[in-house]
Design an enzyme around this catalytic site. Structure first.
Site, PDB file in Angstrom:
ATOM      1  N   PHE A 117       0.837  -1.203   0.000  1.00 45.84           N
ATOM      2  CA  PHE A 117       0.000   0.000   0.000  1.00 45.84           C
ATOM      3  C   PHE A 117       0.872   1.252   0.000  1.00 45.84           C
ATOM      4  O   PHE A 117       1.775   1.390   0.802  1.00 45.84           O
ATOM      5  CB  PHE A 117      -0.916  -0.005   1.227  1.00 45.84           C
ATOM      6  CG  PHE A 117      -1.770   1.221   1.353  1.00 45.84           C
ATOM      7  CD1 PHE A 117      -2.773   1.491   0.422  1.00 45.84           C
ATOM      8  CD2 PHE A 117      -1.562   2.119   2.385  1.00 45.84           C
ATOM      9  CE1 PHE A 117      -3.561   2.641   0.541  1.00 45.84           C
ATOM     10  CE2 PHE A 117      -2.347   3.259   2.509  1.00 45.84           C
ATOM     11  CZ  PHE A 117      -3.349   3.516   1.574  1.00 45.84           C
ATOM     12  N   GLN A 118       0.607   2.149  -0.920  1.00 45.10           N
ATOM     13  CA  GLN A 118       1.333   3.411  -1.104  1.00 45.10           C
ATOM     14  C   GLN A 118       2.830   3.183  -1.327  1.00 45.10           C
ATOM     15  O   GLN A 118       3.673   3.971  -0.895  1.00 45.10           O
ATOM     16  CB  GLN A 118       1.094   4.363   0.077  1.00 45.10           C
ATOM     17  CG  GLN A 118      -0.340   4.911   0.100  1.00 45.10           C
ATOM     18  CD  GLN A 118      -0.536   6.080   1.044  1.00 45.10           C
ATOM     19  OE1 GLN A 118       0.158   6.195   2.053  1.00 45.10           O
ATOM     20  NE2 GLN A 118      -1.495   6.947   0.742  1.00 45.10           N
ATOM     21  N   LYS A 167       9.884   2.974   6.532  1.00 45.15           N
ATOM     22  CA  LYS A 167       9.282   3.204   7.846  1.00 45.15           C
ATOM     23  C   LYS A 167      10.005   2.428   8.944  1.00 45.15           C
ATOM     24  O   LYS A 167      10.170   2.950  10.069  1.00 45.15           O
ATOM     25  CB  LYS A 167       7.807   2.809   7.806  1.00 45.15           C
ATOM     26  CG  LYS A 167       7.021   3.288   9.028  1.00 45.15           C
ATOM     27  CD  LYS A 167       5.521   3.119   8.833  1.00 45.15           C
ATOM     28  CE  LYS A 167       4.737   3.691  10.012  1.00 45.15           C
ATOM     29  NZ  LYS A 167       3.271   3.554   9.817  1.00 45.15           N
ATOM     30  N   MET A 485      -0.774  33.004 -23.067  1.00 44.21           N
ATOM     31  CA  MET A 485       0.324  32.677 -23.978  1.00 44.21           C
ATOM     32  C   MET A 485      -0.102  31.613 -24.982  1.00 44.21           C
ATOM     33  O   MET A 485       0.297  31.656 -26.151  1.00 44.21           O
ATOM     34  CB  MET A 485       1.552  32.210 -23.187  1.00 44.21           C
ATOM     35  CG  MET A 485       2.816  32.156 -24.022  1.00 44.21           C
ATOM     36  SD  MET A 485       3.329  33.761 -24.675  1.00 44.21           S
ATOM     37  CE  MET A 485       4.130  34.476 -23.238  1.00 44.21           C
TER      38      MET A 485
END
Length: 591
Positions: A117-118, A167, A485
């Site tokens: 996850f992530q 982590k 632009m």
């Protein structure tokens, strides 16, 4: 604690390393993979954390902070989308040589490669858009790597670095090593001093020039205030005319008698013509990018070129030079000034004809525009903003587009580090978060983001951040209802087919400011502009100023793509036919 090896957790090491490297502010957004670091942030007061609303905003805030202070900007984001969201800012910083240290969280080492996850391959993704990056798998290496990250980001050619911290490494306990005994990577030893023989060769070339020009860039600003002072000294000694890239504005004062204005695609007629016709070009801290050179095979065809740059890969990369000097601009300029004085090469009479020609080009008044009593012209808006803020402690940022070029043309910068803009990457959405970062560093200064109505919506959510921290940033929007632009290029280069460049559903910027807890101001008439700007300046809260300007004003001068410097499109030479025929989707003529 600094100077002693101590046992601590990885998260504690991160905070201690930040303190030992002089960090006072970081910009970030929490997530699962960085919660141990955020827990440590909560238990200390030395480093102030600024909570952004999007990780891209964190990166741009750190860029503004770095560009205005000369110190590295620091970013803290979580794994996965936190890291990928900051990629735009990393690439922006890489192209504009802005020192950033980005700390990213990562899933635990045991899960890396499992599509956890992530999880994402942060090191792989950021390798092309950073100066260097690391994945830290050993807590005992963490402090050394962070110290090294700061060194690499801030020395040589500055740039962004990423330290990816799993982590479990943040939770693990190890030995913290302070900065002083850190062994520097032998493979990275940037050269600071220039080769004296080459500097002497450059001096001889400059002394014989009849039509010289100094072309300065962002490298002068990056080198520090002394480099800017030395540049000014060199100009005074030699009597040479000077121009600059977008990123180099302020290194030489806009009020200086030798200043010709910015050069390049939307540079002044005199700067571009002088670049084309010069016989000796001294390029100082710039990289010959395509916005400057235009048509490469026709770029400054008669000149001998001297190039000073700290990045050896920039020498002869795009344009062949007769004298390439690798070194820090400040150090090289110091030697150059000293040697010029020693050689007593002070005869400026040989430049008389050159200055006569430059004055003729100046007389062309290439920044002229049609005045209007009923509609605010965007150029006029910038001129009035400049006049009402030039005597204050002011910092200017911009988004990207026409407003950016008008700001560069009409806002005069006297000092370096006062102008923050996205040059190389051209990132819409840069200006507002960059202004927030500048305001964090300079709490009592006037910080203004000159914006377009399209660009400002890219990172408008950071208004919430500005309100939360009491940062009175001013957003000065040149609102022409277009992606200006894009619309200009479509008009001039694509048969006036205005494909998706008109915004039919524009927010009420005054109400939007109020919704965030800020202040909104709208101005539509030239006669009301000065008082409205004064109100904006005096308002102690964040302000969105909706300045309604002429919808179809074009930014000139302009070197069309593929053209040489002496083939510019000037204001009075542009066809009005396409403008007159411009009609919106509902068939109404646009003013």
């Amino acid at each position: 604690m600094a100077g002693k090896q101590m046992e601590m957790t990885g998260a504690e090491m991160v905070l201690q390393a930040l303190k030992d490297n002089g960090v006072e502010h970081i910009f970030g957004y929490p997530g699962g993979a960085v919660l141990p670091i955020y827990d440590e942030l909560h238990q200390q007061d030395d480093v102030e954390h600024i909570l952004v609303r999007h990780e891209q905003g964190a990166g741009h805030m750190a860029e503004g902070y770095a560009r205005s202070t000369g110190k590295p900007g620091v970013v803290l984001v979580t794994s996965g989308p936190g890291a990928t969201n900051v990629v735009t800012a990393l690439q922006d910083a890489l192209m504009d040589s802005i020192p950033l240290v980005c700390l990213t969280g990562q899933v635990p080492t045991s899960l890396i490669g499992s599509d956890a996850f992530q999880e994402c391959d942060t090191v792989g993704i950021t390798r092309p858009c950073t100066k260097h990056n690391w994945l830290v798998k050993d807590v005992n290496q963490l402090s050394r790597i962070i110290h090294e990250a700061f060194r690499i980001a801030t020395t040589g050619r500055p740039g962004p670095v990423v330290v990816d911290i799993p982590k479990d490494v943040q939770f693990a306990t190890g030995i913290y090593t302070p900065p002083s005994p850190v062994i520097e990577q032998k493979s990275y030893q940037p050269k600071v001093s220039g080769d004296l023989d080459k500097i002497r060769e450059a001096i001889e070339l400059m002394a014989g020039a009849k039509r010289p020009i100094i072309y300065s860039g962002g490298g002068v600003v990056n080198s520090g205030r002394e480099a800017s002072q030395l540049l000014r000294e060199l100009v005074d000694l030699t009597g040479f005319p000077i121009t600059s890239t977008l990123m180099g504005l302020g290194a030489y004062p806009a009020s200086g008698k030798n200043w010709m204005g910015m050069l390049g695609m939307h540079g002044t007629y005199e700067a571009n013509m002088a670049m084309h016709d010069c016989d000796v070009m001294v390029c100082i801290g710039a990289r010959f990018d395509d916005r400057i050179t235009g048509r490469l095979d026709a770029f400054s065809p008669h000149s001998k070129k001297i190039h000073i740059d700290i990045d050896p890969s920039s020498i002869n990369k795009i344009v062949r030079t007769e004298v390439g000097i690798v070194g820090d601009v400040g150090h090289v300029l110091e030697d150059m000034v000293r040697l010029w004085r020693a050689s007593k090469k002070t005869d400026k009479s040989q430049l008389a004809d050159w200055w006569t020609q430059i004055e003729k080009w100046r007389g062309r008044n290439s920044l002229a525009y049609a005045s209007n009593k009923d509609v605010i012209m965007p150029q006029y808006a910038i001129q009035r903003l400049y006049e009402l803020t030039k005597d204050r402690d002011t910092y200017i940022t911009t988004e990207v587009g026409q407003h950016q070029m008008w700001a560069a043309q009409f806002y005069g910068f006297e000092e370096p580090n006062r102008w923050m803009t996205s040059g190389g990457l051209g990132t819409m959405g840069y200006g507002f978060p960059a202004a927030v970062g500048v305001q964090v560093a300079h709490r009592d200064s006037l910080v203004i983001d000159i914006a377009g109505d399209a660009s400002i919506q890219m990172c408008i959510q950071e208004m919430s951040c500005a309100v939360q921290y009491g940062l009175p940033v001013k957003i000065f929007i040149l609102n022409n209802q277009y992606m200006g632009m894009v619309r200009q290029w479509q008009q001039l280069l694509h048969g006036n087919r205005l494909s998706h460049s008109y915004t039919e559903s524009m927010p009420d910027f005054v109400k939007l400011a109020e919704a965030y807890g800020g202040v909104g101001i709208r101005c539509e008439k030239p006669a009301d502009l000065d008082d409205a700007i004064r109100t904006m300046i005096d308002t102690p809260q964040p302000v969105i100023f909706d300045c309604r300007v002429a919808a179809l004003a074009n930014c000139f001068p302009m070197i069309p793509s593929g053209k040489a410097h002496n083939d510019m499109l000037l204001p009075d030479e542009a066809s009005d036919e396409a403008v007159a025929n411009a009609i919106d989707a509902k068939g109404r003529a646009l003013v």
